[in-house]
Design a protein around this motif. Structure first.
Motif, PDB file in Angstrom:
ATOM      1  N   TRP A   1      10.064  43.739   8.121  1.00 53.27           N
ATOM      2  CA  TRP A   1      10.962  43.194   9.140  1.00 53.27           C
ATOM      3  C   TRP A   1      10.449  41.856   9.664  1.00 53.27           C
ATOM      4  O   TRP A   1      11.239  40.958   9.985  1.00 53.27           O
ATOM      5  CB  TRP A   1      11.163  44.165  10.297  1.00 53.27           C
ATOM      6  N   LYS A   2       9.144  41.681   9.736  1.00 51.63           N
ATOM      7  CA  LYS A   2       8.594  40.396  10.186  1.00 51.63           C
ATOM      8  C   LYS A   2       9.049  39.272   9.269  1.00 51.63           C
ATOM      9  O   LYS A   2       9.361  38.169   9.716  1.00 51.63           O
ATOM     10  CB  LYS A   2       7.061  40.467  10.227  1.00 51.63           C
ATOM     11  N   ILE A   3       9.095  39.560   7.976  1.00 51.92           N
ATOM     12  CA  ILE A   3       9.544  38.561   7.005  1.00 51.92           C
ATOM     13  C   ILE A   3      11.029  38.270   7.197  1.00 51.92           C
ATOM     14  O   ILE A   3      11.461  37.103   7.238  1.00 51.92           O
ATOM     15  CB  ILE A   3       9.278  39.046   5.567  1.00 51.92           C
ATOM     16  N   ILE A   4      11.829  39.332   7.309  1.00 50.53           N
ATOM     17  CA  ILE A   4      13.275  39.165   7.484  1.00 50.53           C
ATOM     18  C   ILE A   4      13.572  38.412   8.775  1.00 50.53           C
ATOM     19  O   ILE A   4      14.364  37.469   8.810  1.00 50.53           O
ATOM     20  CB  ILE A   4      13.972  40.537   7.489  1.00 50.53           C
ATOM     21  N   ASP A   5      12.933  38.830   9.872  1.00 49.71           N
ATOM     22  CA  ASP A   5      13.165  38.229  11.182  1.00 49.71           C
ATOM     23  C   ASP A   5      12.845  36.730  11.165  1.00 49.71           C
ATOM     24  O   ASP A   5      13.647  35.904  11.612  1.00 49.71           O
ATOM     25  CB  ASP A   5      12.300  38.949  12.223  1.00 49.71           C
ATOM     26  N   ALA A   6      11.681  36.380  10.634  1.00 51.36           N
ATOM     27  CA  ALA A   6      11.289  34.969  10.575  1.00 51.36           C
ATOM     28  C   ALA A   6      12.215  34.176   9.657  1.00 51.36           C
ATOM     29  O   ALA A   6      12.596  33.038   9.965  1.00 51.36           O
ATOM     30  CB  ALA A   6       9.846  34.850  10.096  1.00 51.36           C
ATOM     31  N   GLY A   7      12.610  34.794   8.542  1.00 50.02           N
ATOM     32  CA  GLY A   7      13.454  34.109   7.573  1.00 50.02           C
ATOM     33  C   GLY A   7      14.848  33.806   8.074  1.00 50.02           C
ATOM     34  O   GLY A   7      15.374  32.705   7.872  1.00 50.02           O
ATOM     35  N   ILE A   8      15.467  34.771   8.761  1.00 52.36           N
ATOM     36  CA  ILE A   8      16.839  34.535   9.231  1.00 52.36           C
ATOM     37  C   ILE A   8      16.861  33.600  10.446  1.00 52.36           C
ATOM     38  O   ILE A   8      17.803  32.824  10.616  1.00 52.36           O
ATOM     39  CB  ILE A   8      17.583  35.857   9.522  1.00 52.36           C
ATOM     40  N   LYS A   9      15.822  33.636  11.265  1.00 51.82           N
ATOM     41  CA  LYS A   9      15.743  32.689  12.384  1.00 51.82           C
ATOM     42  C   LYS A   9      15.578  31.269  11.863  1.00 51.82           C
ATOM     43  O   LYS A   9      16.216  30.327  12.354  1.00 51.82           O
ATOM     44  CB  LYS A   9      14.583  33.055  13.304  1.00 51.82           C
ATOM     45  N   GLN A  10      14.722  31.122  10.857  1.00 47.75           N
ATOM     46  CA  GLN A  10      14.533  29.804  10.239  1.00 47.75           C
ATOM     47  C   GLN A  10      15.842  29.297   9.658  1.00 47.75           C
ATOM     48  O   GLN A  10      16.223  28.128   9.829  1.00 47.75           O
ATOM     49  CB  GLN A  10      13.473  29.917   9.141  1.00 47.75           C
ATOM     50  N   ARG A  11      16.551  30.185   8.985  1.00 48.46           N
ATOM     51  CA  ARG A  11      17.791  29.798   8.303  1.00 48.46           C
ATOM     52  C   ARG A  11      18.874  29.382   9.286  1.00 48.46           C
ATOM     53  O   ARG A  11      19.519  28.349   9.113  1.00 48.46           O
ATOM     54  CB  ARG A  11      18.269  30.973   7.446  1.00 48.46           C
ATOM     55  N   VAL A  12      19.075  30.174  10.327  1.00 46.24           N
ATOM     56  CA  VAL A  12      20.116  29.862  11.312  1.00 46.24           C
ATOM     57  C   VAL A  12      19.773  28.590  12.082  1.00 46.24           C
ATOM     58  O   VAL A  12      20.654  27.792  12.421  1.00 46.24           O
ATOM     59  CB  VAL A  12      20.334  31.055  12.262  1.00 46.24           C
ATOM     60  N   THR A  13      18.493  28.365  12.351  1.00 48.96           N
ATOM     61  CA  THR A  13      18.081  27.120  13.001  1.00 48.96           C
ATOM     62  C   THR A  13      18.488  25.916  12.154  1.00 48.96           C
ATOM     63  O   THR A  13      19.061  24.943  12.655  1.00 48.96           O
ATOM     64  CB  THR A  13      16.550  27.110  13.215  1.00 48.96           C
ATOM     65  N   ALA A  14      18.199  25.978  10.853  1.00 48.57           N
ATOM     66  CA  ALA A  14      18.546  24.878   9.953  1.00 48.57           C
ATOM     67  C   ALA A  14      20.057  24.697   9.837  1.00 48.57           C
ATOM     68  O   ALA A  14      20.554  23.565   9.792  1.00 48.57           O
ATOM     69  CB  ALA A  14      17.935  25.124   8.572  1.00 48.57           C
ATOM     70  N   LEU A  15      20.797  25.797   9.803  1.00 47.31           N
ATOM     71  CA  LEU A  15      22.257  25.710   9.681  1.00 47.31           C
ATOM     72  C   LEU A  15      22.878  25.080  10.922  1.00 47.31           C
ATOM     73  O   LEU A  15      23.823  24.288  10.818  1.00 47.31           O
ATOM     74  CB  LEU A  15      22.846  27.100   9.428  1.00 47.31           C
ATOM     75  N   ASN A  16      22.366  25.401  12.099  1.00 43.87           N
ATOM     76  CA  ASN A  16      22.869  24.756  13.315  1.00 43.87           C
ATOM     77  C   ASN A  16      22.530  23.271  13.333  1.00 43.87           C
ATOM     78  O   ASN A  16      23.333  22.443  13.780  1.00 43.87           O
ATOM     79  CB  ASN A  16      22.310  25.458  14.559  1.00 43.87           C
ATOM     80  N   MET A  17      21.347  22.909  12.844  1.00 43.45           N
ATOM     81  CA  MET A  17      20.976  21.497  12.749  1.00 43.45           C
ATOM     82  C   MET A  17      21.860  20.774  11.742  1.00 43.45           C
ATOM     83  O   MET A  17      22.254  19.617  11.956  1.00 43.45           O
ATOM     84  CB  MET A  17      19.503  21.383  12.351  1.00 43.45           C
ATOM     85  N   PHE A  18      22.192  21.455  10.664  1.00 38.94           N
ATOM     86  CA  PHE A  18      23.088  20.884   9.655  1.00 38.94           C
ATOM     87  C   PHE A  18      24.469  20.608  10.246  1.00 38.94           C
ATOM     88  O   PHE A  18      25.050  19.530  10.041  1.00 38.94           O
ATOM     89  CB  PHE A  18      23.185  21.845   8.473  1.00 38.94           C
ATOM     90  N   LEU A  19      24.979  21.557  11.005  1.00 35.99           N
ATOM     91  CA  LEU A  19      26.300  21.383  11.609  1.00 35.99           C
ATOM     92  C   LEU A  19      26.313  20.207  12.585  1.00 35.99           C
ATOM     93  O   LEU A  19      27.251  19.402  12.599  1.00 35.99           O
ATOM     94  CB  LEU A  19      26.726  22.675  12.313  1.00 35.99           C
ATOM     95  N   TYR A  20      25.276  20.105  13.389  1.00 35.56           N
ATOM     96  CA  TYR A  20      25.195  18.962  14.308  1.00 35.56           C
ATOM     97  C   TYR A  20      25.158  17.657  13.510  1.00 35.56           C
ATOM     98  O   TYR A  20      25.852  16.685  13.850  1.00 35.56           O
ATOM     99  CB  TYR A  20      23.952  19.080  15.190  1.00 35.56           C
ATOM    100  N   ASP A  21      24.374  17.634  12.456  1.00 32.67           N
ATOM    101  CA  ASP A  21      24.190  16.420  11.657  1.00 32.67           C
ATOM    102  C   ASP A  21      25.497  15.956  11.014  1.00 32.67           C
ATOM    103  O   ASP A  21      25.871  14.787  11.121  1.00 32.67           O
ATOM    104  CB  ASP A  21      23.128  16.680  10.594  1.00 32.67           C
ATOM    105  N   ILE A  22      26.203  16.863  10.356  1.00 31.09           N
ATOM    106  CA  ILE A  22      27.415  16.435   9.633  1.00 31.09           C
ATOM    107  C   ILE A  22      28.542  16.028  10.571  1.00 31.09           C
ATOM    108  O   ILE A  22      29.436  15.277  10.168  1.00 31.09           O
ATOM    109  CB  ILE A  22      27.916  17.510   8.651  1.00 31.09           C
TER     110      ILE A  22
END
Length: 480
Positions: A86-107
C-alpha cells in the motif's frame, strides 16, 4: 471444510504463491477460510444480496432490454493488500495526480510541456475534451481534479501498473464503503484477526477536501446529479447523505448577480462548492450543449469569476483521455523531476503510422480501446475475440485510427472468488480514490476492487457483468 481451487501459475494470485501456499498478508484470513463451511458463504452471500436490495445499492444499465436497474454482484472474499504494497500504491497515485493537476494548469496557461515537444500540440488543442473556457483561468490552489480514481492492475511480474486515469466524474466509492459495511456485518469475527485500515470515514474526508477547495469561510457544499436515471445515482445520493449536504439537480440552482444560488424552502441560498456528477457538455446550455436540461444557465460565467468552485473543474477530461495516457510517465518526469513510482502499461497510439501498422499486424494479441470509451464498451480483447470481431475492428482502426489506442494483454492478478463452482480465482483490478485540495492530497487506504466473475475474463466493469470485493489494507507491517 471449504475447497479452494488453485490459481493458474501464468498469472499472479493475490492469496496463493506459485507453490499453492498462502501469502503472508493472507495468512490469518486463510486460517479462518479453511475452517469455514461452504454453505456458510452461500447463506451469507444471499443475505448480502437481500440487504443490498433493501438499501437500494444498484446501478443503471443503458440500452438493456431486460431492465435498466441491476444489483452489482458482491463477493464475500476480500482482496487483502499488505502495508508494504500500500505504501507503494499510495505514493504512486499521489505522485501521478499531482503531475496530472500540474499538466492541466500548464495546458490551460503557458503550455510549456507542449512547446517542449514532449506532447504533440494537436493532440491537446484538437481534442474534444479540451475546454477553451478554461484558458488562463487561475483556479484556487491550481486544483483541477479534486476527486480522482486511478485504475491499477497487477501483472504476472507482481508489479503494479496504472491502467487508466479517471479525472472527470470517477464513480464507485459508495460501493467501497458499502462493501466494507457488509463485510463487517456478516463476518465481524474475521476483522478481529488482523488490523484492517478503515474506509468508512471517506465522506468526512471528501467533505473536508471540498470545503478546503474554496477560499470562502465555511462554504456551502452541494452534490449535483443529472437525476435518478443516471447510472450512478445511488452514489450521488449516498455521498450527499453521508456528508450531510444537499443533493441538487440543475433545476434546483440558478445564477443571480454573478453567484450561484440554491432554491430552498427558506428562500435562495448561495452555493460555494459544487461536487458535480454532470459531464461538461451538459453543465451550461449557454456555453456547451444548448439543448441540455441538466445544467445551470450562466454557471460558466460565475465559474470564470471564481465565485463558485466546481469539483471537478471543466476540462479535466483532457487529462484522462486515453490518447493522453501514454504521456503521463513523461509528465511526471517533466513536472516533478522524478521517475514514476507506478508505471503505465506500454501503449500503442494508433494515430501514429508505425504504431497502427504494428497493431493491425498483431491485433489478435492486443487489447484495443476507444480513446473516449469507458465502462468496458468500445474495446476489443484480441486473444478472446472471434475472427469476425477482429476483422470488424480492423476496419474501424483503418477508418479512424486517431480514435484508438492498443496495449498488450496483461495477465491481471487474480483473487479467490465465490462462484458457482466454489471458490476459484478470478481476475481483479483496483480503483483507489485520491482527494486533492490546496491543503494537500489524501487517500483513504483501500479502494474499489472490481472482479471479473466469468472464468478467464479480463473485463471487470459492472456494466459487463463484473462484481466488487471489499479491499483490505493491513495497517500492521509485521502481520503474521
Amino acid at each position: 471444510m471449504i475447497k479452494v481451487k488453485l490459481p493458474n501459475k501464468e498469472h499472479y494470485d493475490e492469496m496463493m504463491d506459485s507453490n499453492g501456499e498462502c501469502r503472508l498478508n493472507y495468512r490469518n484470513y486463510c486460517n479462518w477460510l479453511y475452517s469455514t463451511e461452504e454453505k456458510t458463504f452461500d447463506e451469507k452471500r444471499r443475505k448480502a444480496e437481500l440487504l443490498f436490495h433493501r438499501v437500494g445499492i444498484t446501478f443503471n444499465v443503458y440500452g438493456n432490454n431486460e431492465g435498466t436497474e441491476r444489483l452489482i454482484p458482491f463477493d464475500p472474499i476480500p482482496r487483502i493488500i499488505s502495508a508494504e504494497d500500500w505504501k507503494i500504491i499510495d505514493a504512486g497515485i499521489k505522485q501521478r495526480v499531482t503531475a496530472l493537476n500540474m499538466f492541466l494548469y500548464d495546458i490551460y496557461h503557458e503550455g510549456h510541456i507542449l512547446k517542449s515537444g514532449i506532447i504533440p500540440i494537436d493532440l491537446i488543442y484538437n481534442n474534444s475534451q479540451y475546454q477553451i473556457i478554461m484558458k488562463d483561468l487561475n483556479l484556487y490552489g491550481k486544483i483541477y481534479s479534486h476527486i480522482s480514481g486511478i485504475d491499477i492492475v497487477r501483472n504476472k511480474d507482481g508489479n503494479y501498473y496504472v491502467l487508466e486515469d479517471n479525472l472527470r466524474t470517477p464513480s464507485g466509492v459508495s460501493y467501497m464503503i458499502e462493501d466494507r459495511k457488509m463485510m463487517m456485518r456478516l463476518y465481524p469475527e474475521v476483522f478481529m484477526r488482523q488490523p484492517v485500515a478503515p474506509v468508512e470515514h471517506y465522506p468526512n474526508v471528501l467533505l473536508e477536501t471540498l470545503k478546503q477547495s474554496s477560499p470562502v469561510e465555511n462554504p456551502c457544499v452541494v452534490v449535483m446529479t443529472p437525476g435518478c436515471f443516471n447510472s450512478a445515482y445511488f452514489e450521488h445520493s449516498f455521498l450527499a447523505q453521508q456528508m450531510g449536504v444537499d443533493l441538487v439537480e440543475g433545476a434546483d440552482l440558478f445564477v443571480r448577480d454573478g453567484y450561484v444560488y440554491m432554491r430552498t424552502t427558506k428562500g435562495p441560498k448561495r452555493v460555494d462548492v459544487i461536487y458535480r456528477r454532470v459531464d461538461d457538455d451538459f453543465m451550461d446550455p449557454l456555453n456547451f450543449n444548448p439543448d441540455s436540461m441538466l445544467g445551470v444557465p450562466g454557471i460558466s460565467s460565475v465559474y470564470r469569476q471564481q465565485h463558485v468552485v466546481l469539483a471537478n473543474a471543466f476540462g479535466t477530461g483532457i487529462a484522462d483521455d486515453k490518447s493522453v495516457y501514454p504521456y503521463v510517465d513523461e509528465m511526471i518526469r517533466y513536472y516533478l523531476q522524478s521517475e514514476p513510482i507506478l508505471k503505465n502499461v506500454p501503449t500503442y497510439l494508433c494515430r501514429k503510422q508505425n504504431d497502427l501498422q504494428y497493431v493491425l499486424e498483431h491485433l489478435s494479441e492486443l487489447v484495443v480501446k476507444e480513446v473516449h470509451g469507458s465502462g468496458g464498451y468500445g474495446m476489443l480483447v484480441g486473444p478472446h475475440a472471434s475472427k469476425k470481431q477482429l476483422e470488424e475492428f480492423r476496419d474501424k482502426l483503418k477508418a479512424k485510427p486517431d480514435n484508438y489506442i492498443a496495449q498488450p494483454t496483461l495477465t491481471l492478478s487474480s483473487c479467490p472468488t465465490f462462484v458457482e463452482e466454489g471458490i476459484a480465482p478470478r481476475h481483479i483490478d483496483l480503483r483507489p480514490f485520491v482527494l486533492s485540495s490546496p491543503q494537500g492530497i489524501k487517500v483513504v487506504p483501500g479502494g474499489l476492487t472490481r472482479v471479473a466473475l466469468k472464468k478467464g475474463s479480463l473485463v471487470v466493469n459492472s456494466s459487463q457483468g463484473g462484481g466488487t470485493k471489499d479491499t483490505w489494507v493491513l495497517e500492521d507491517t509485521n502481520v503474521k
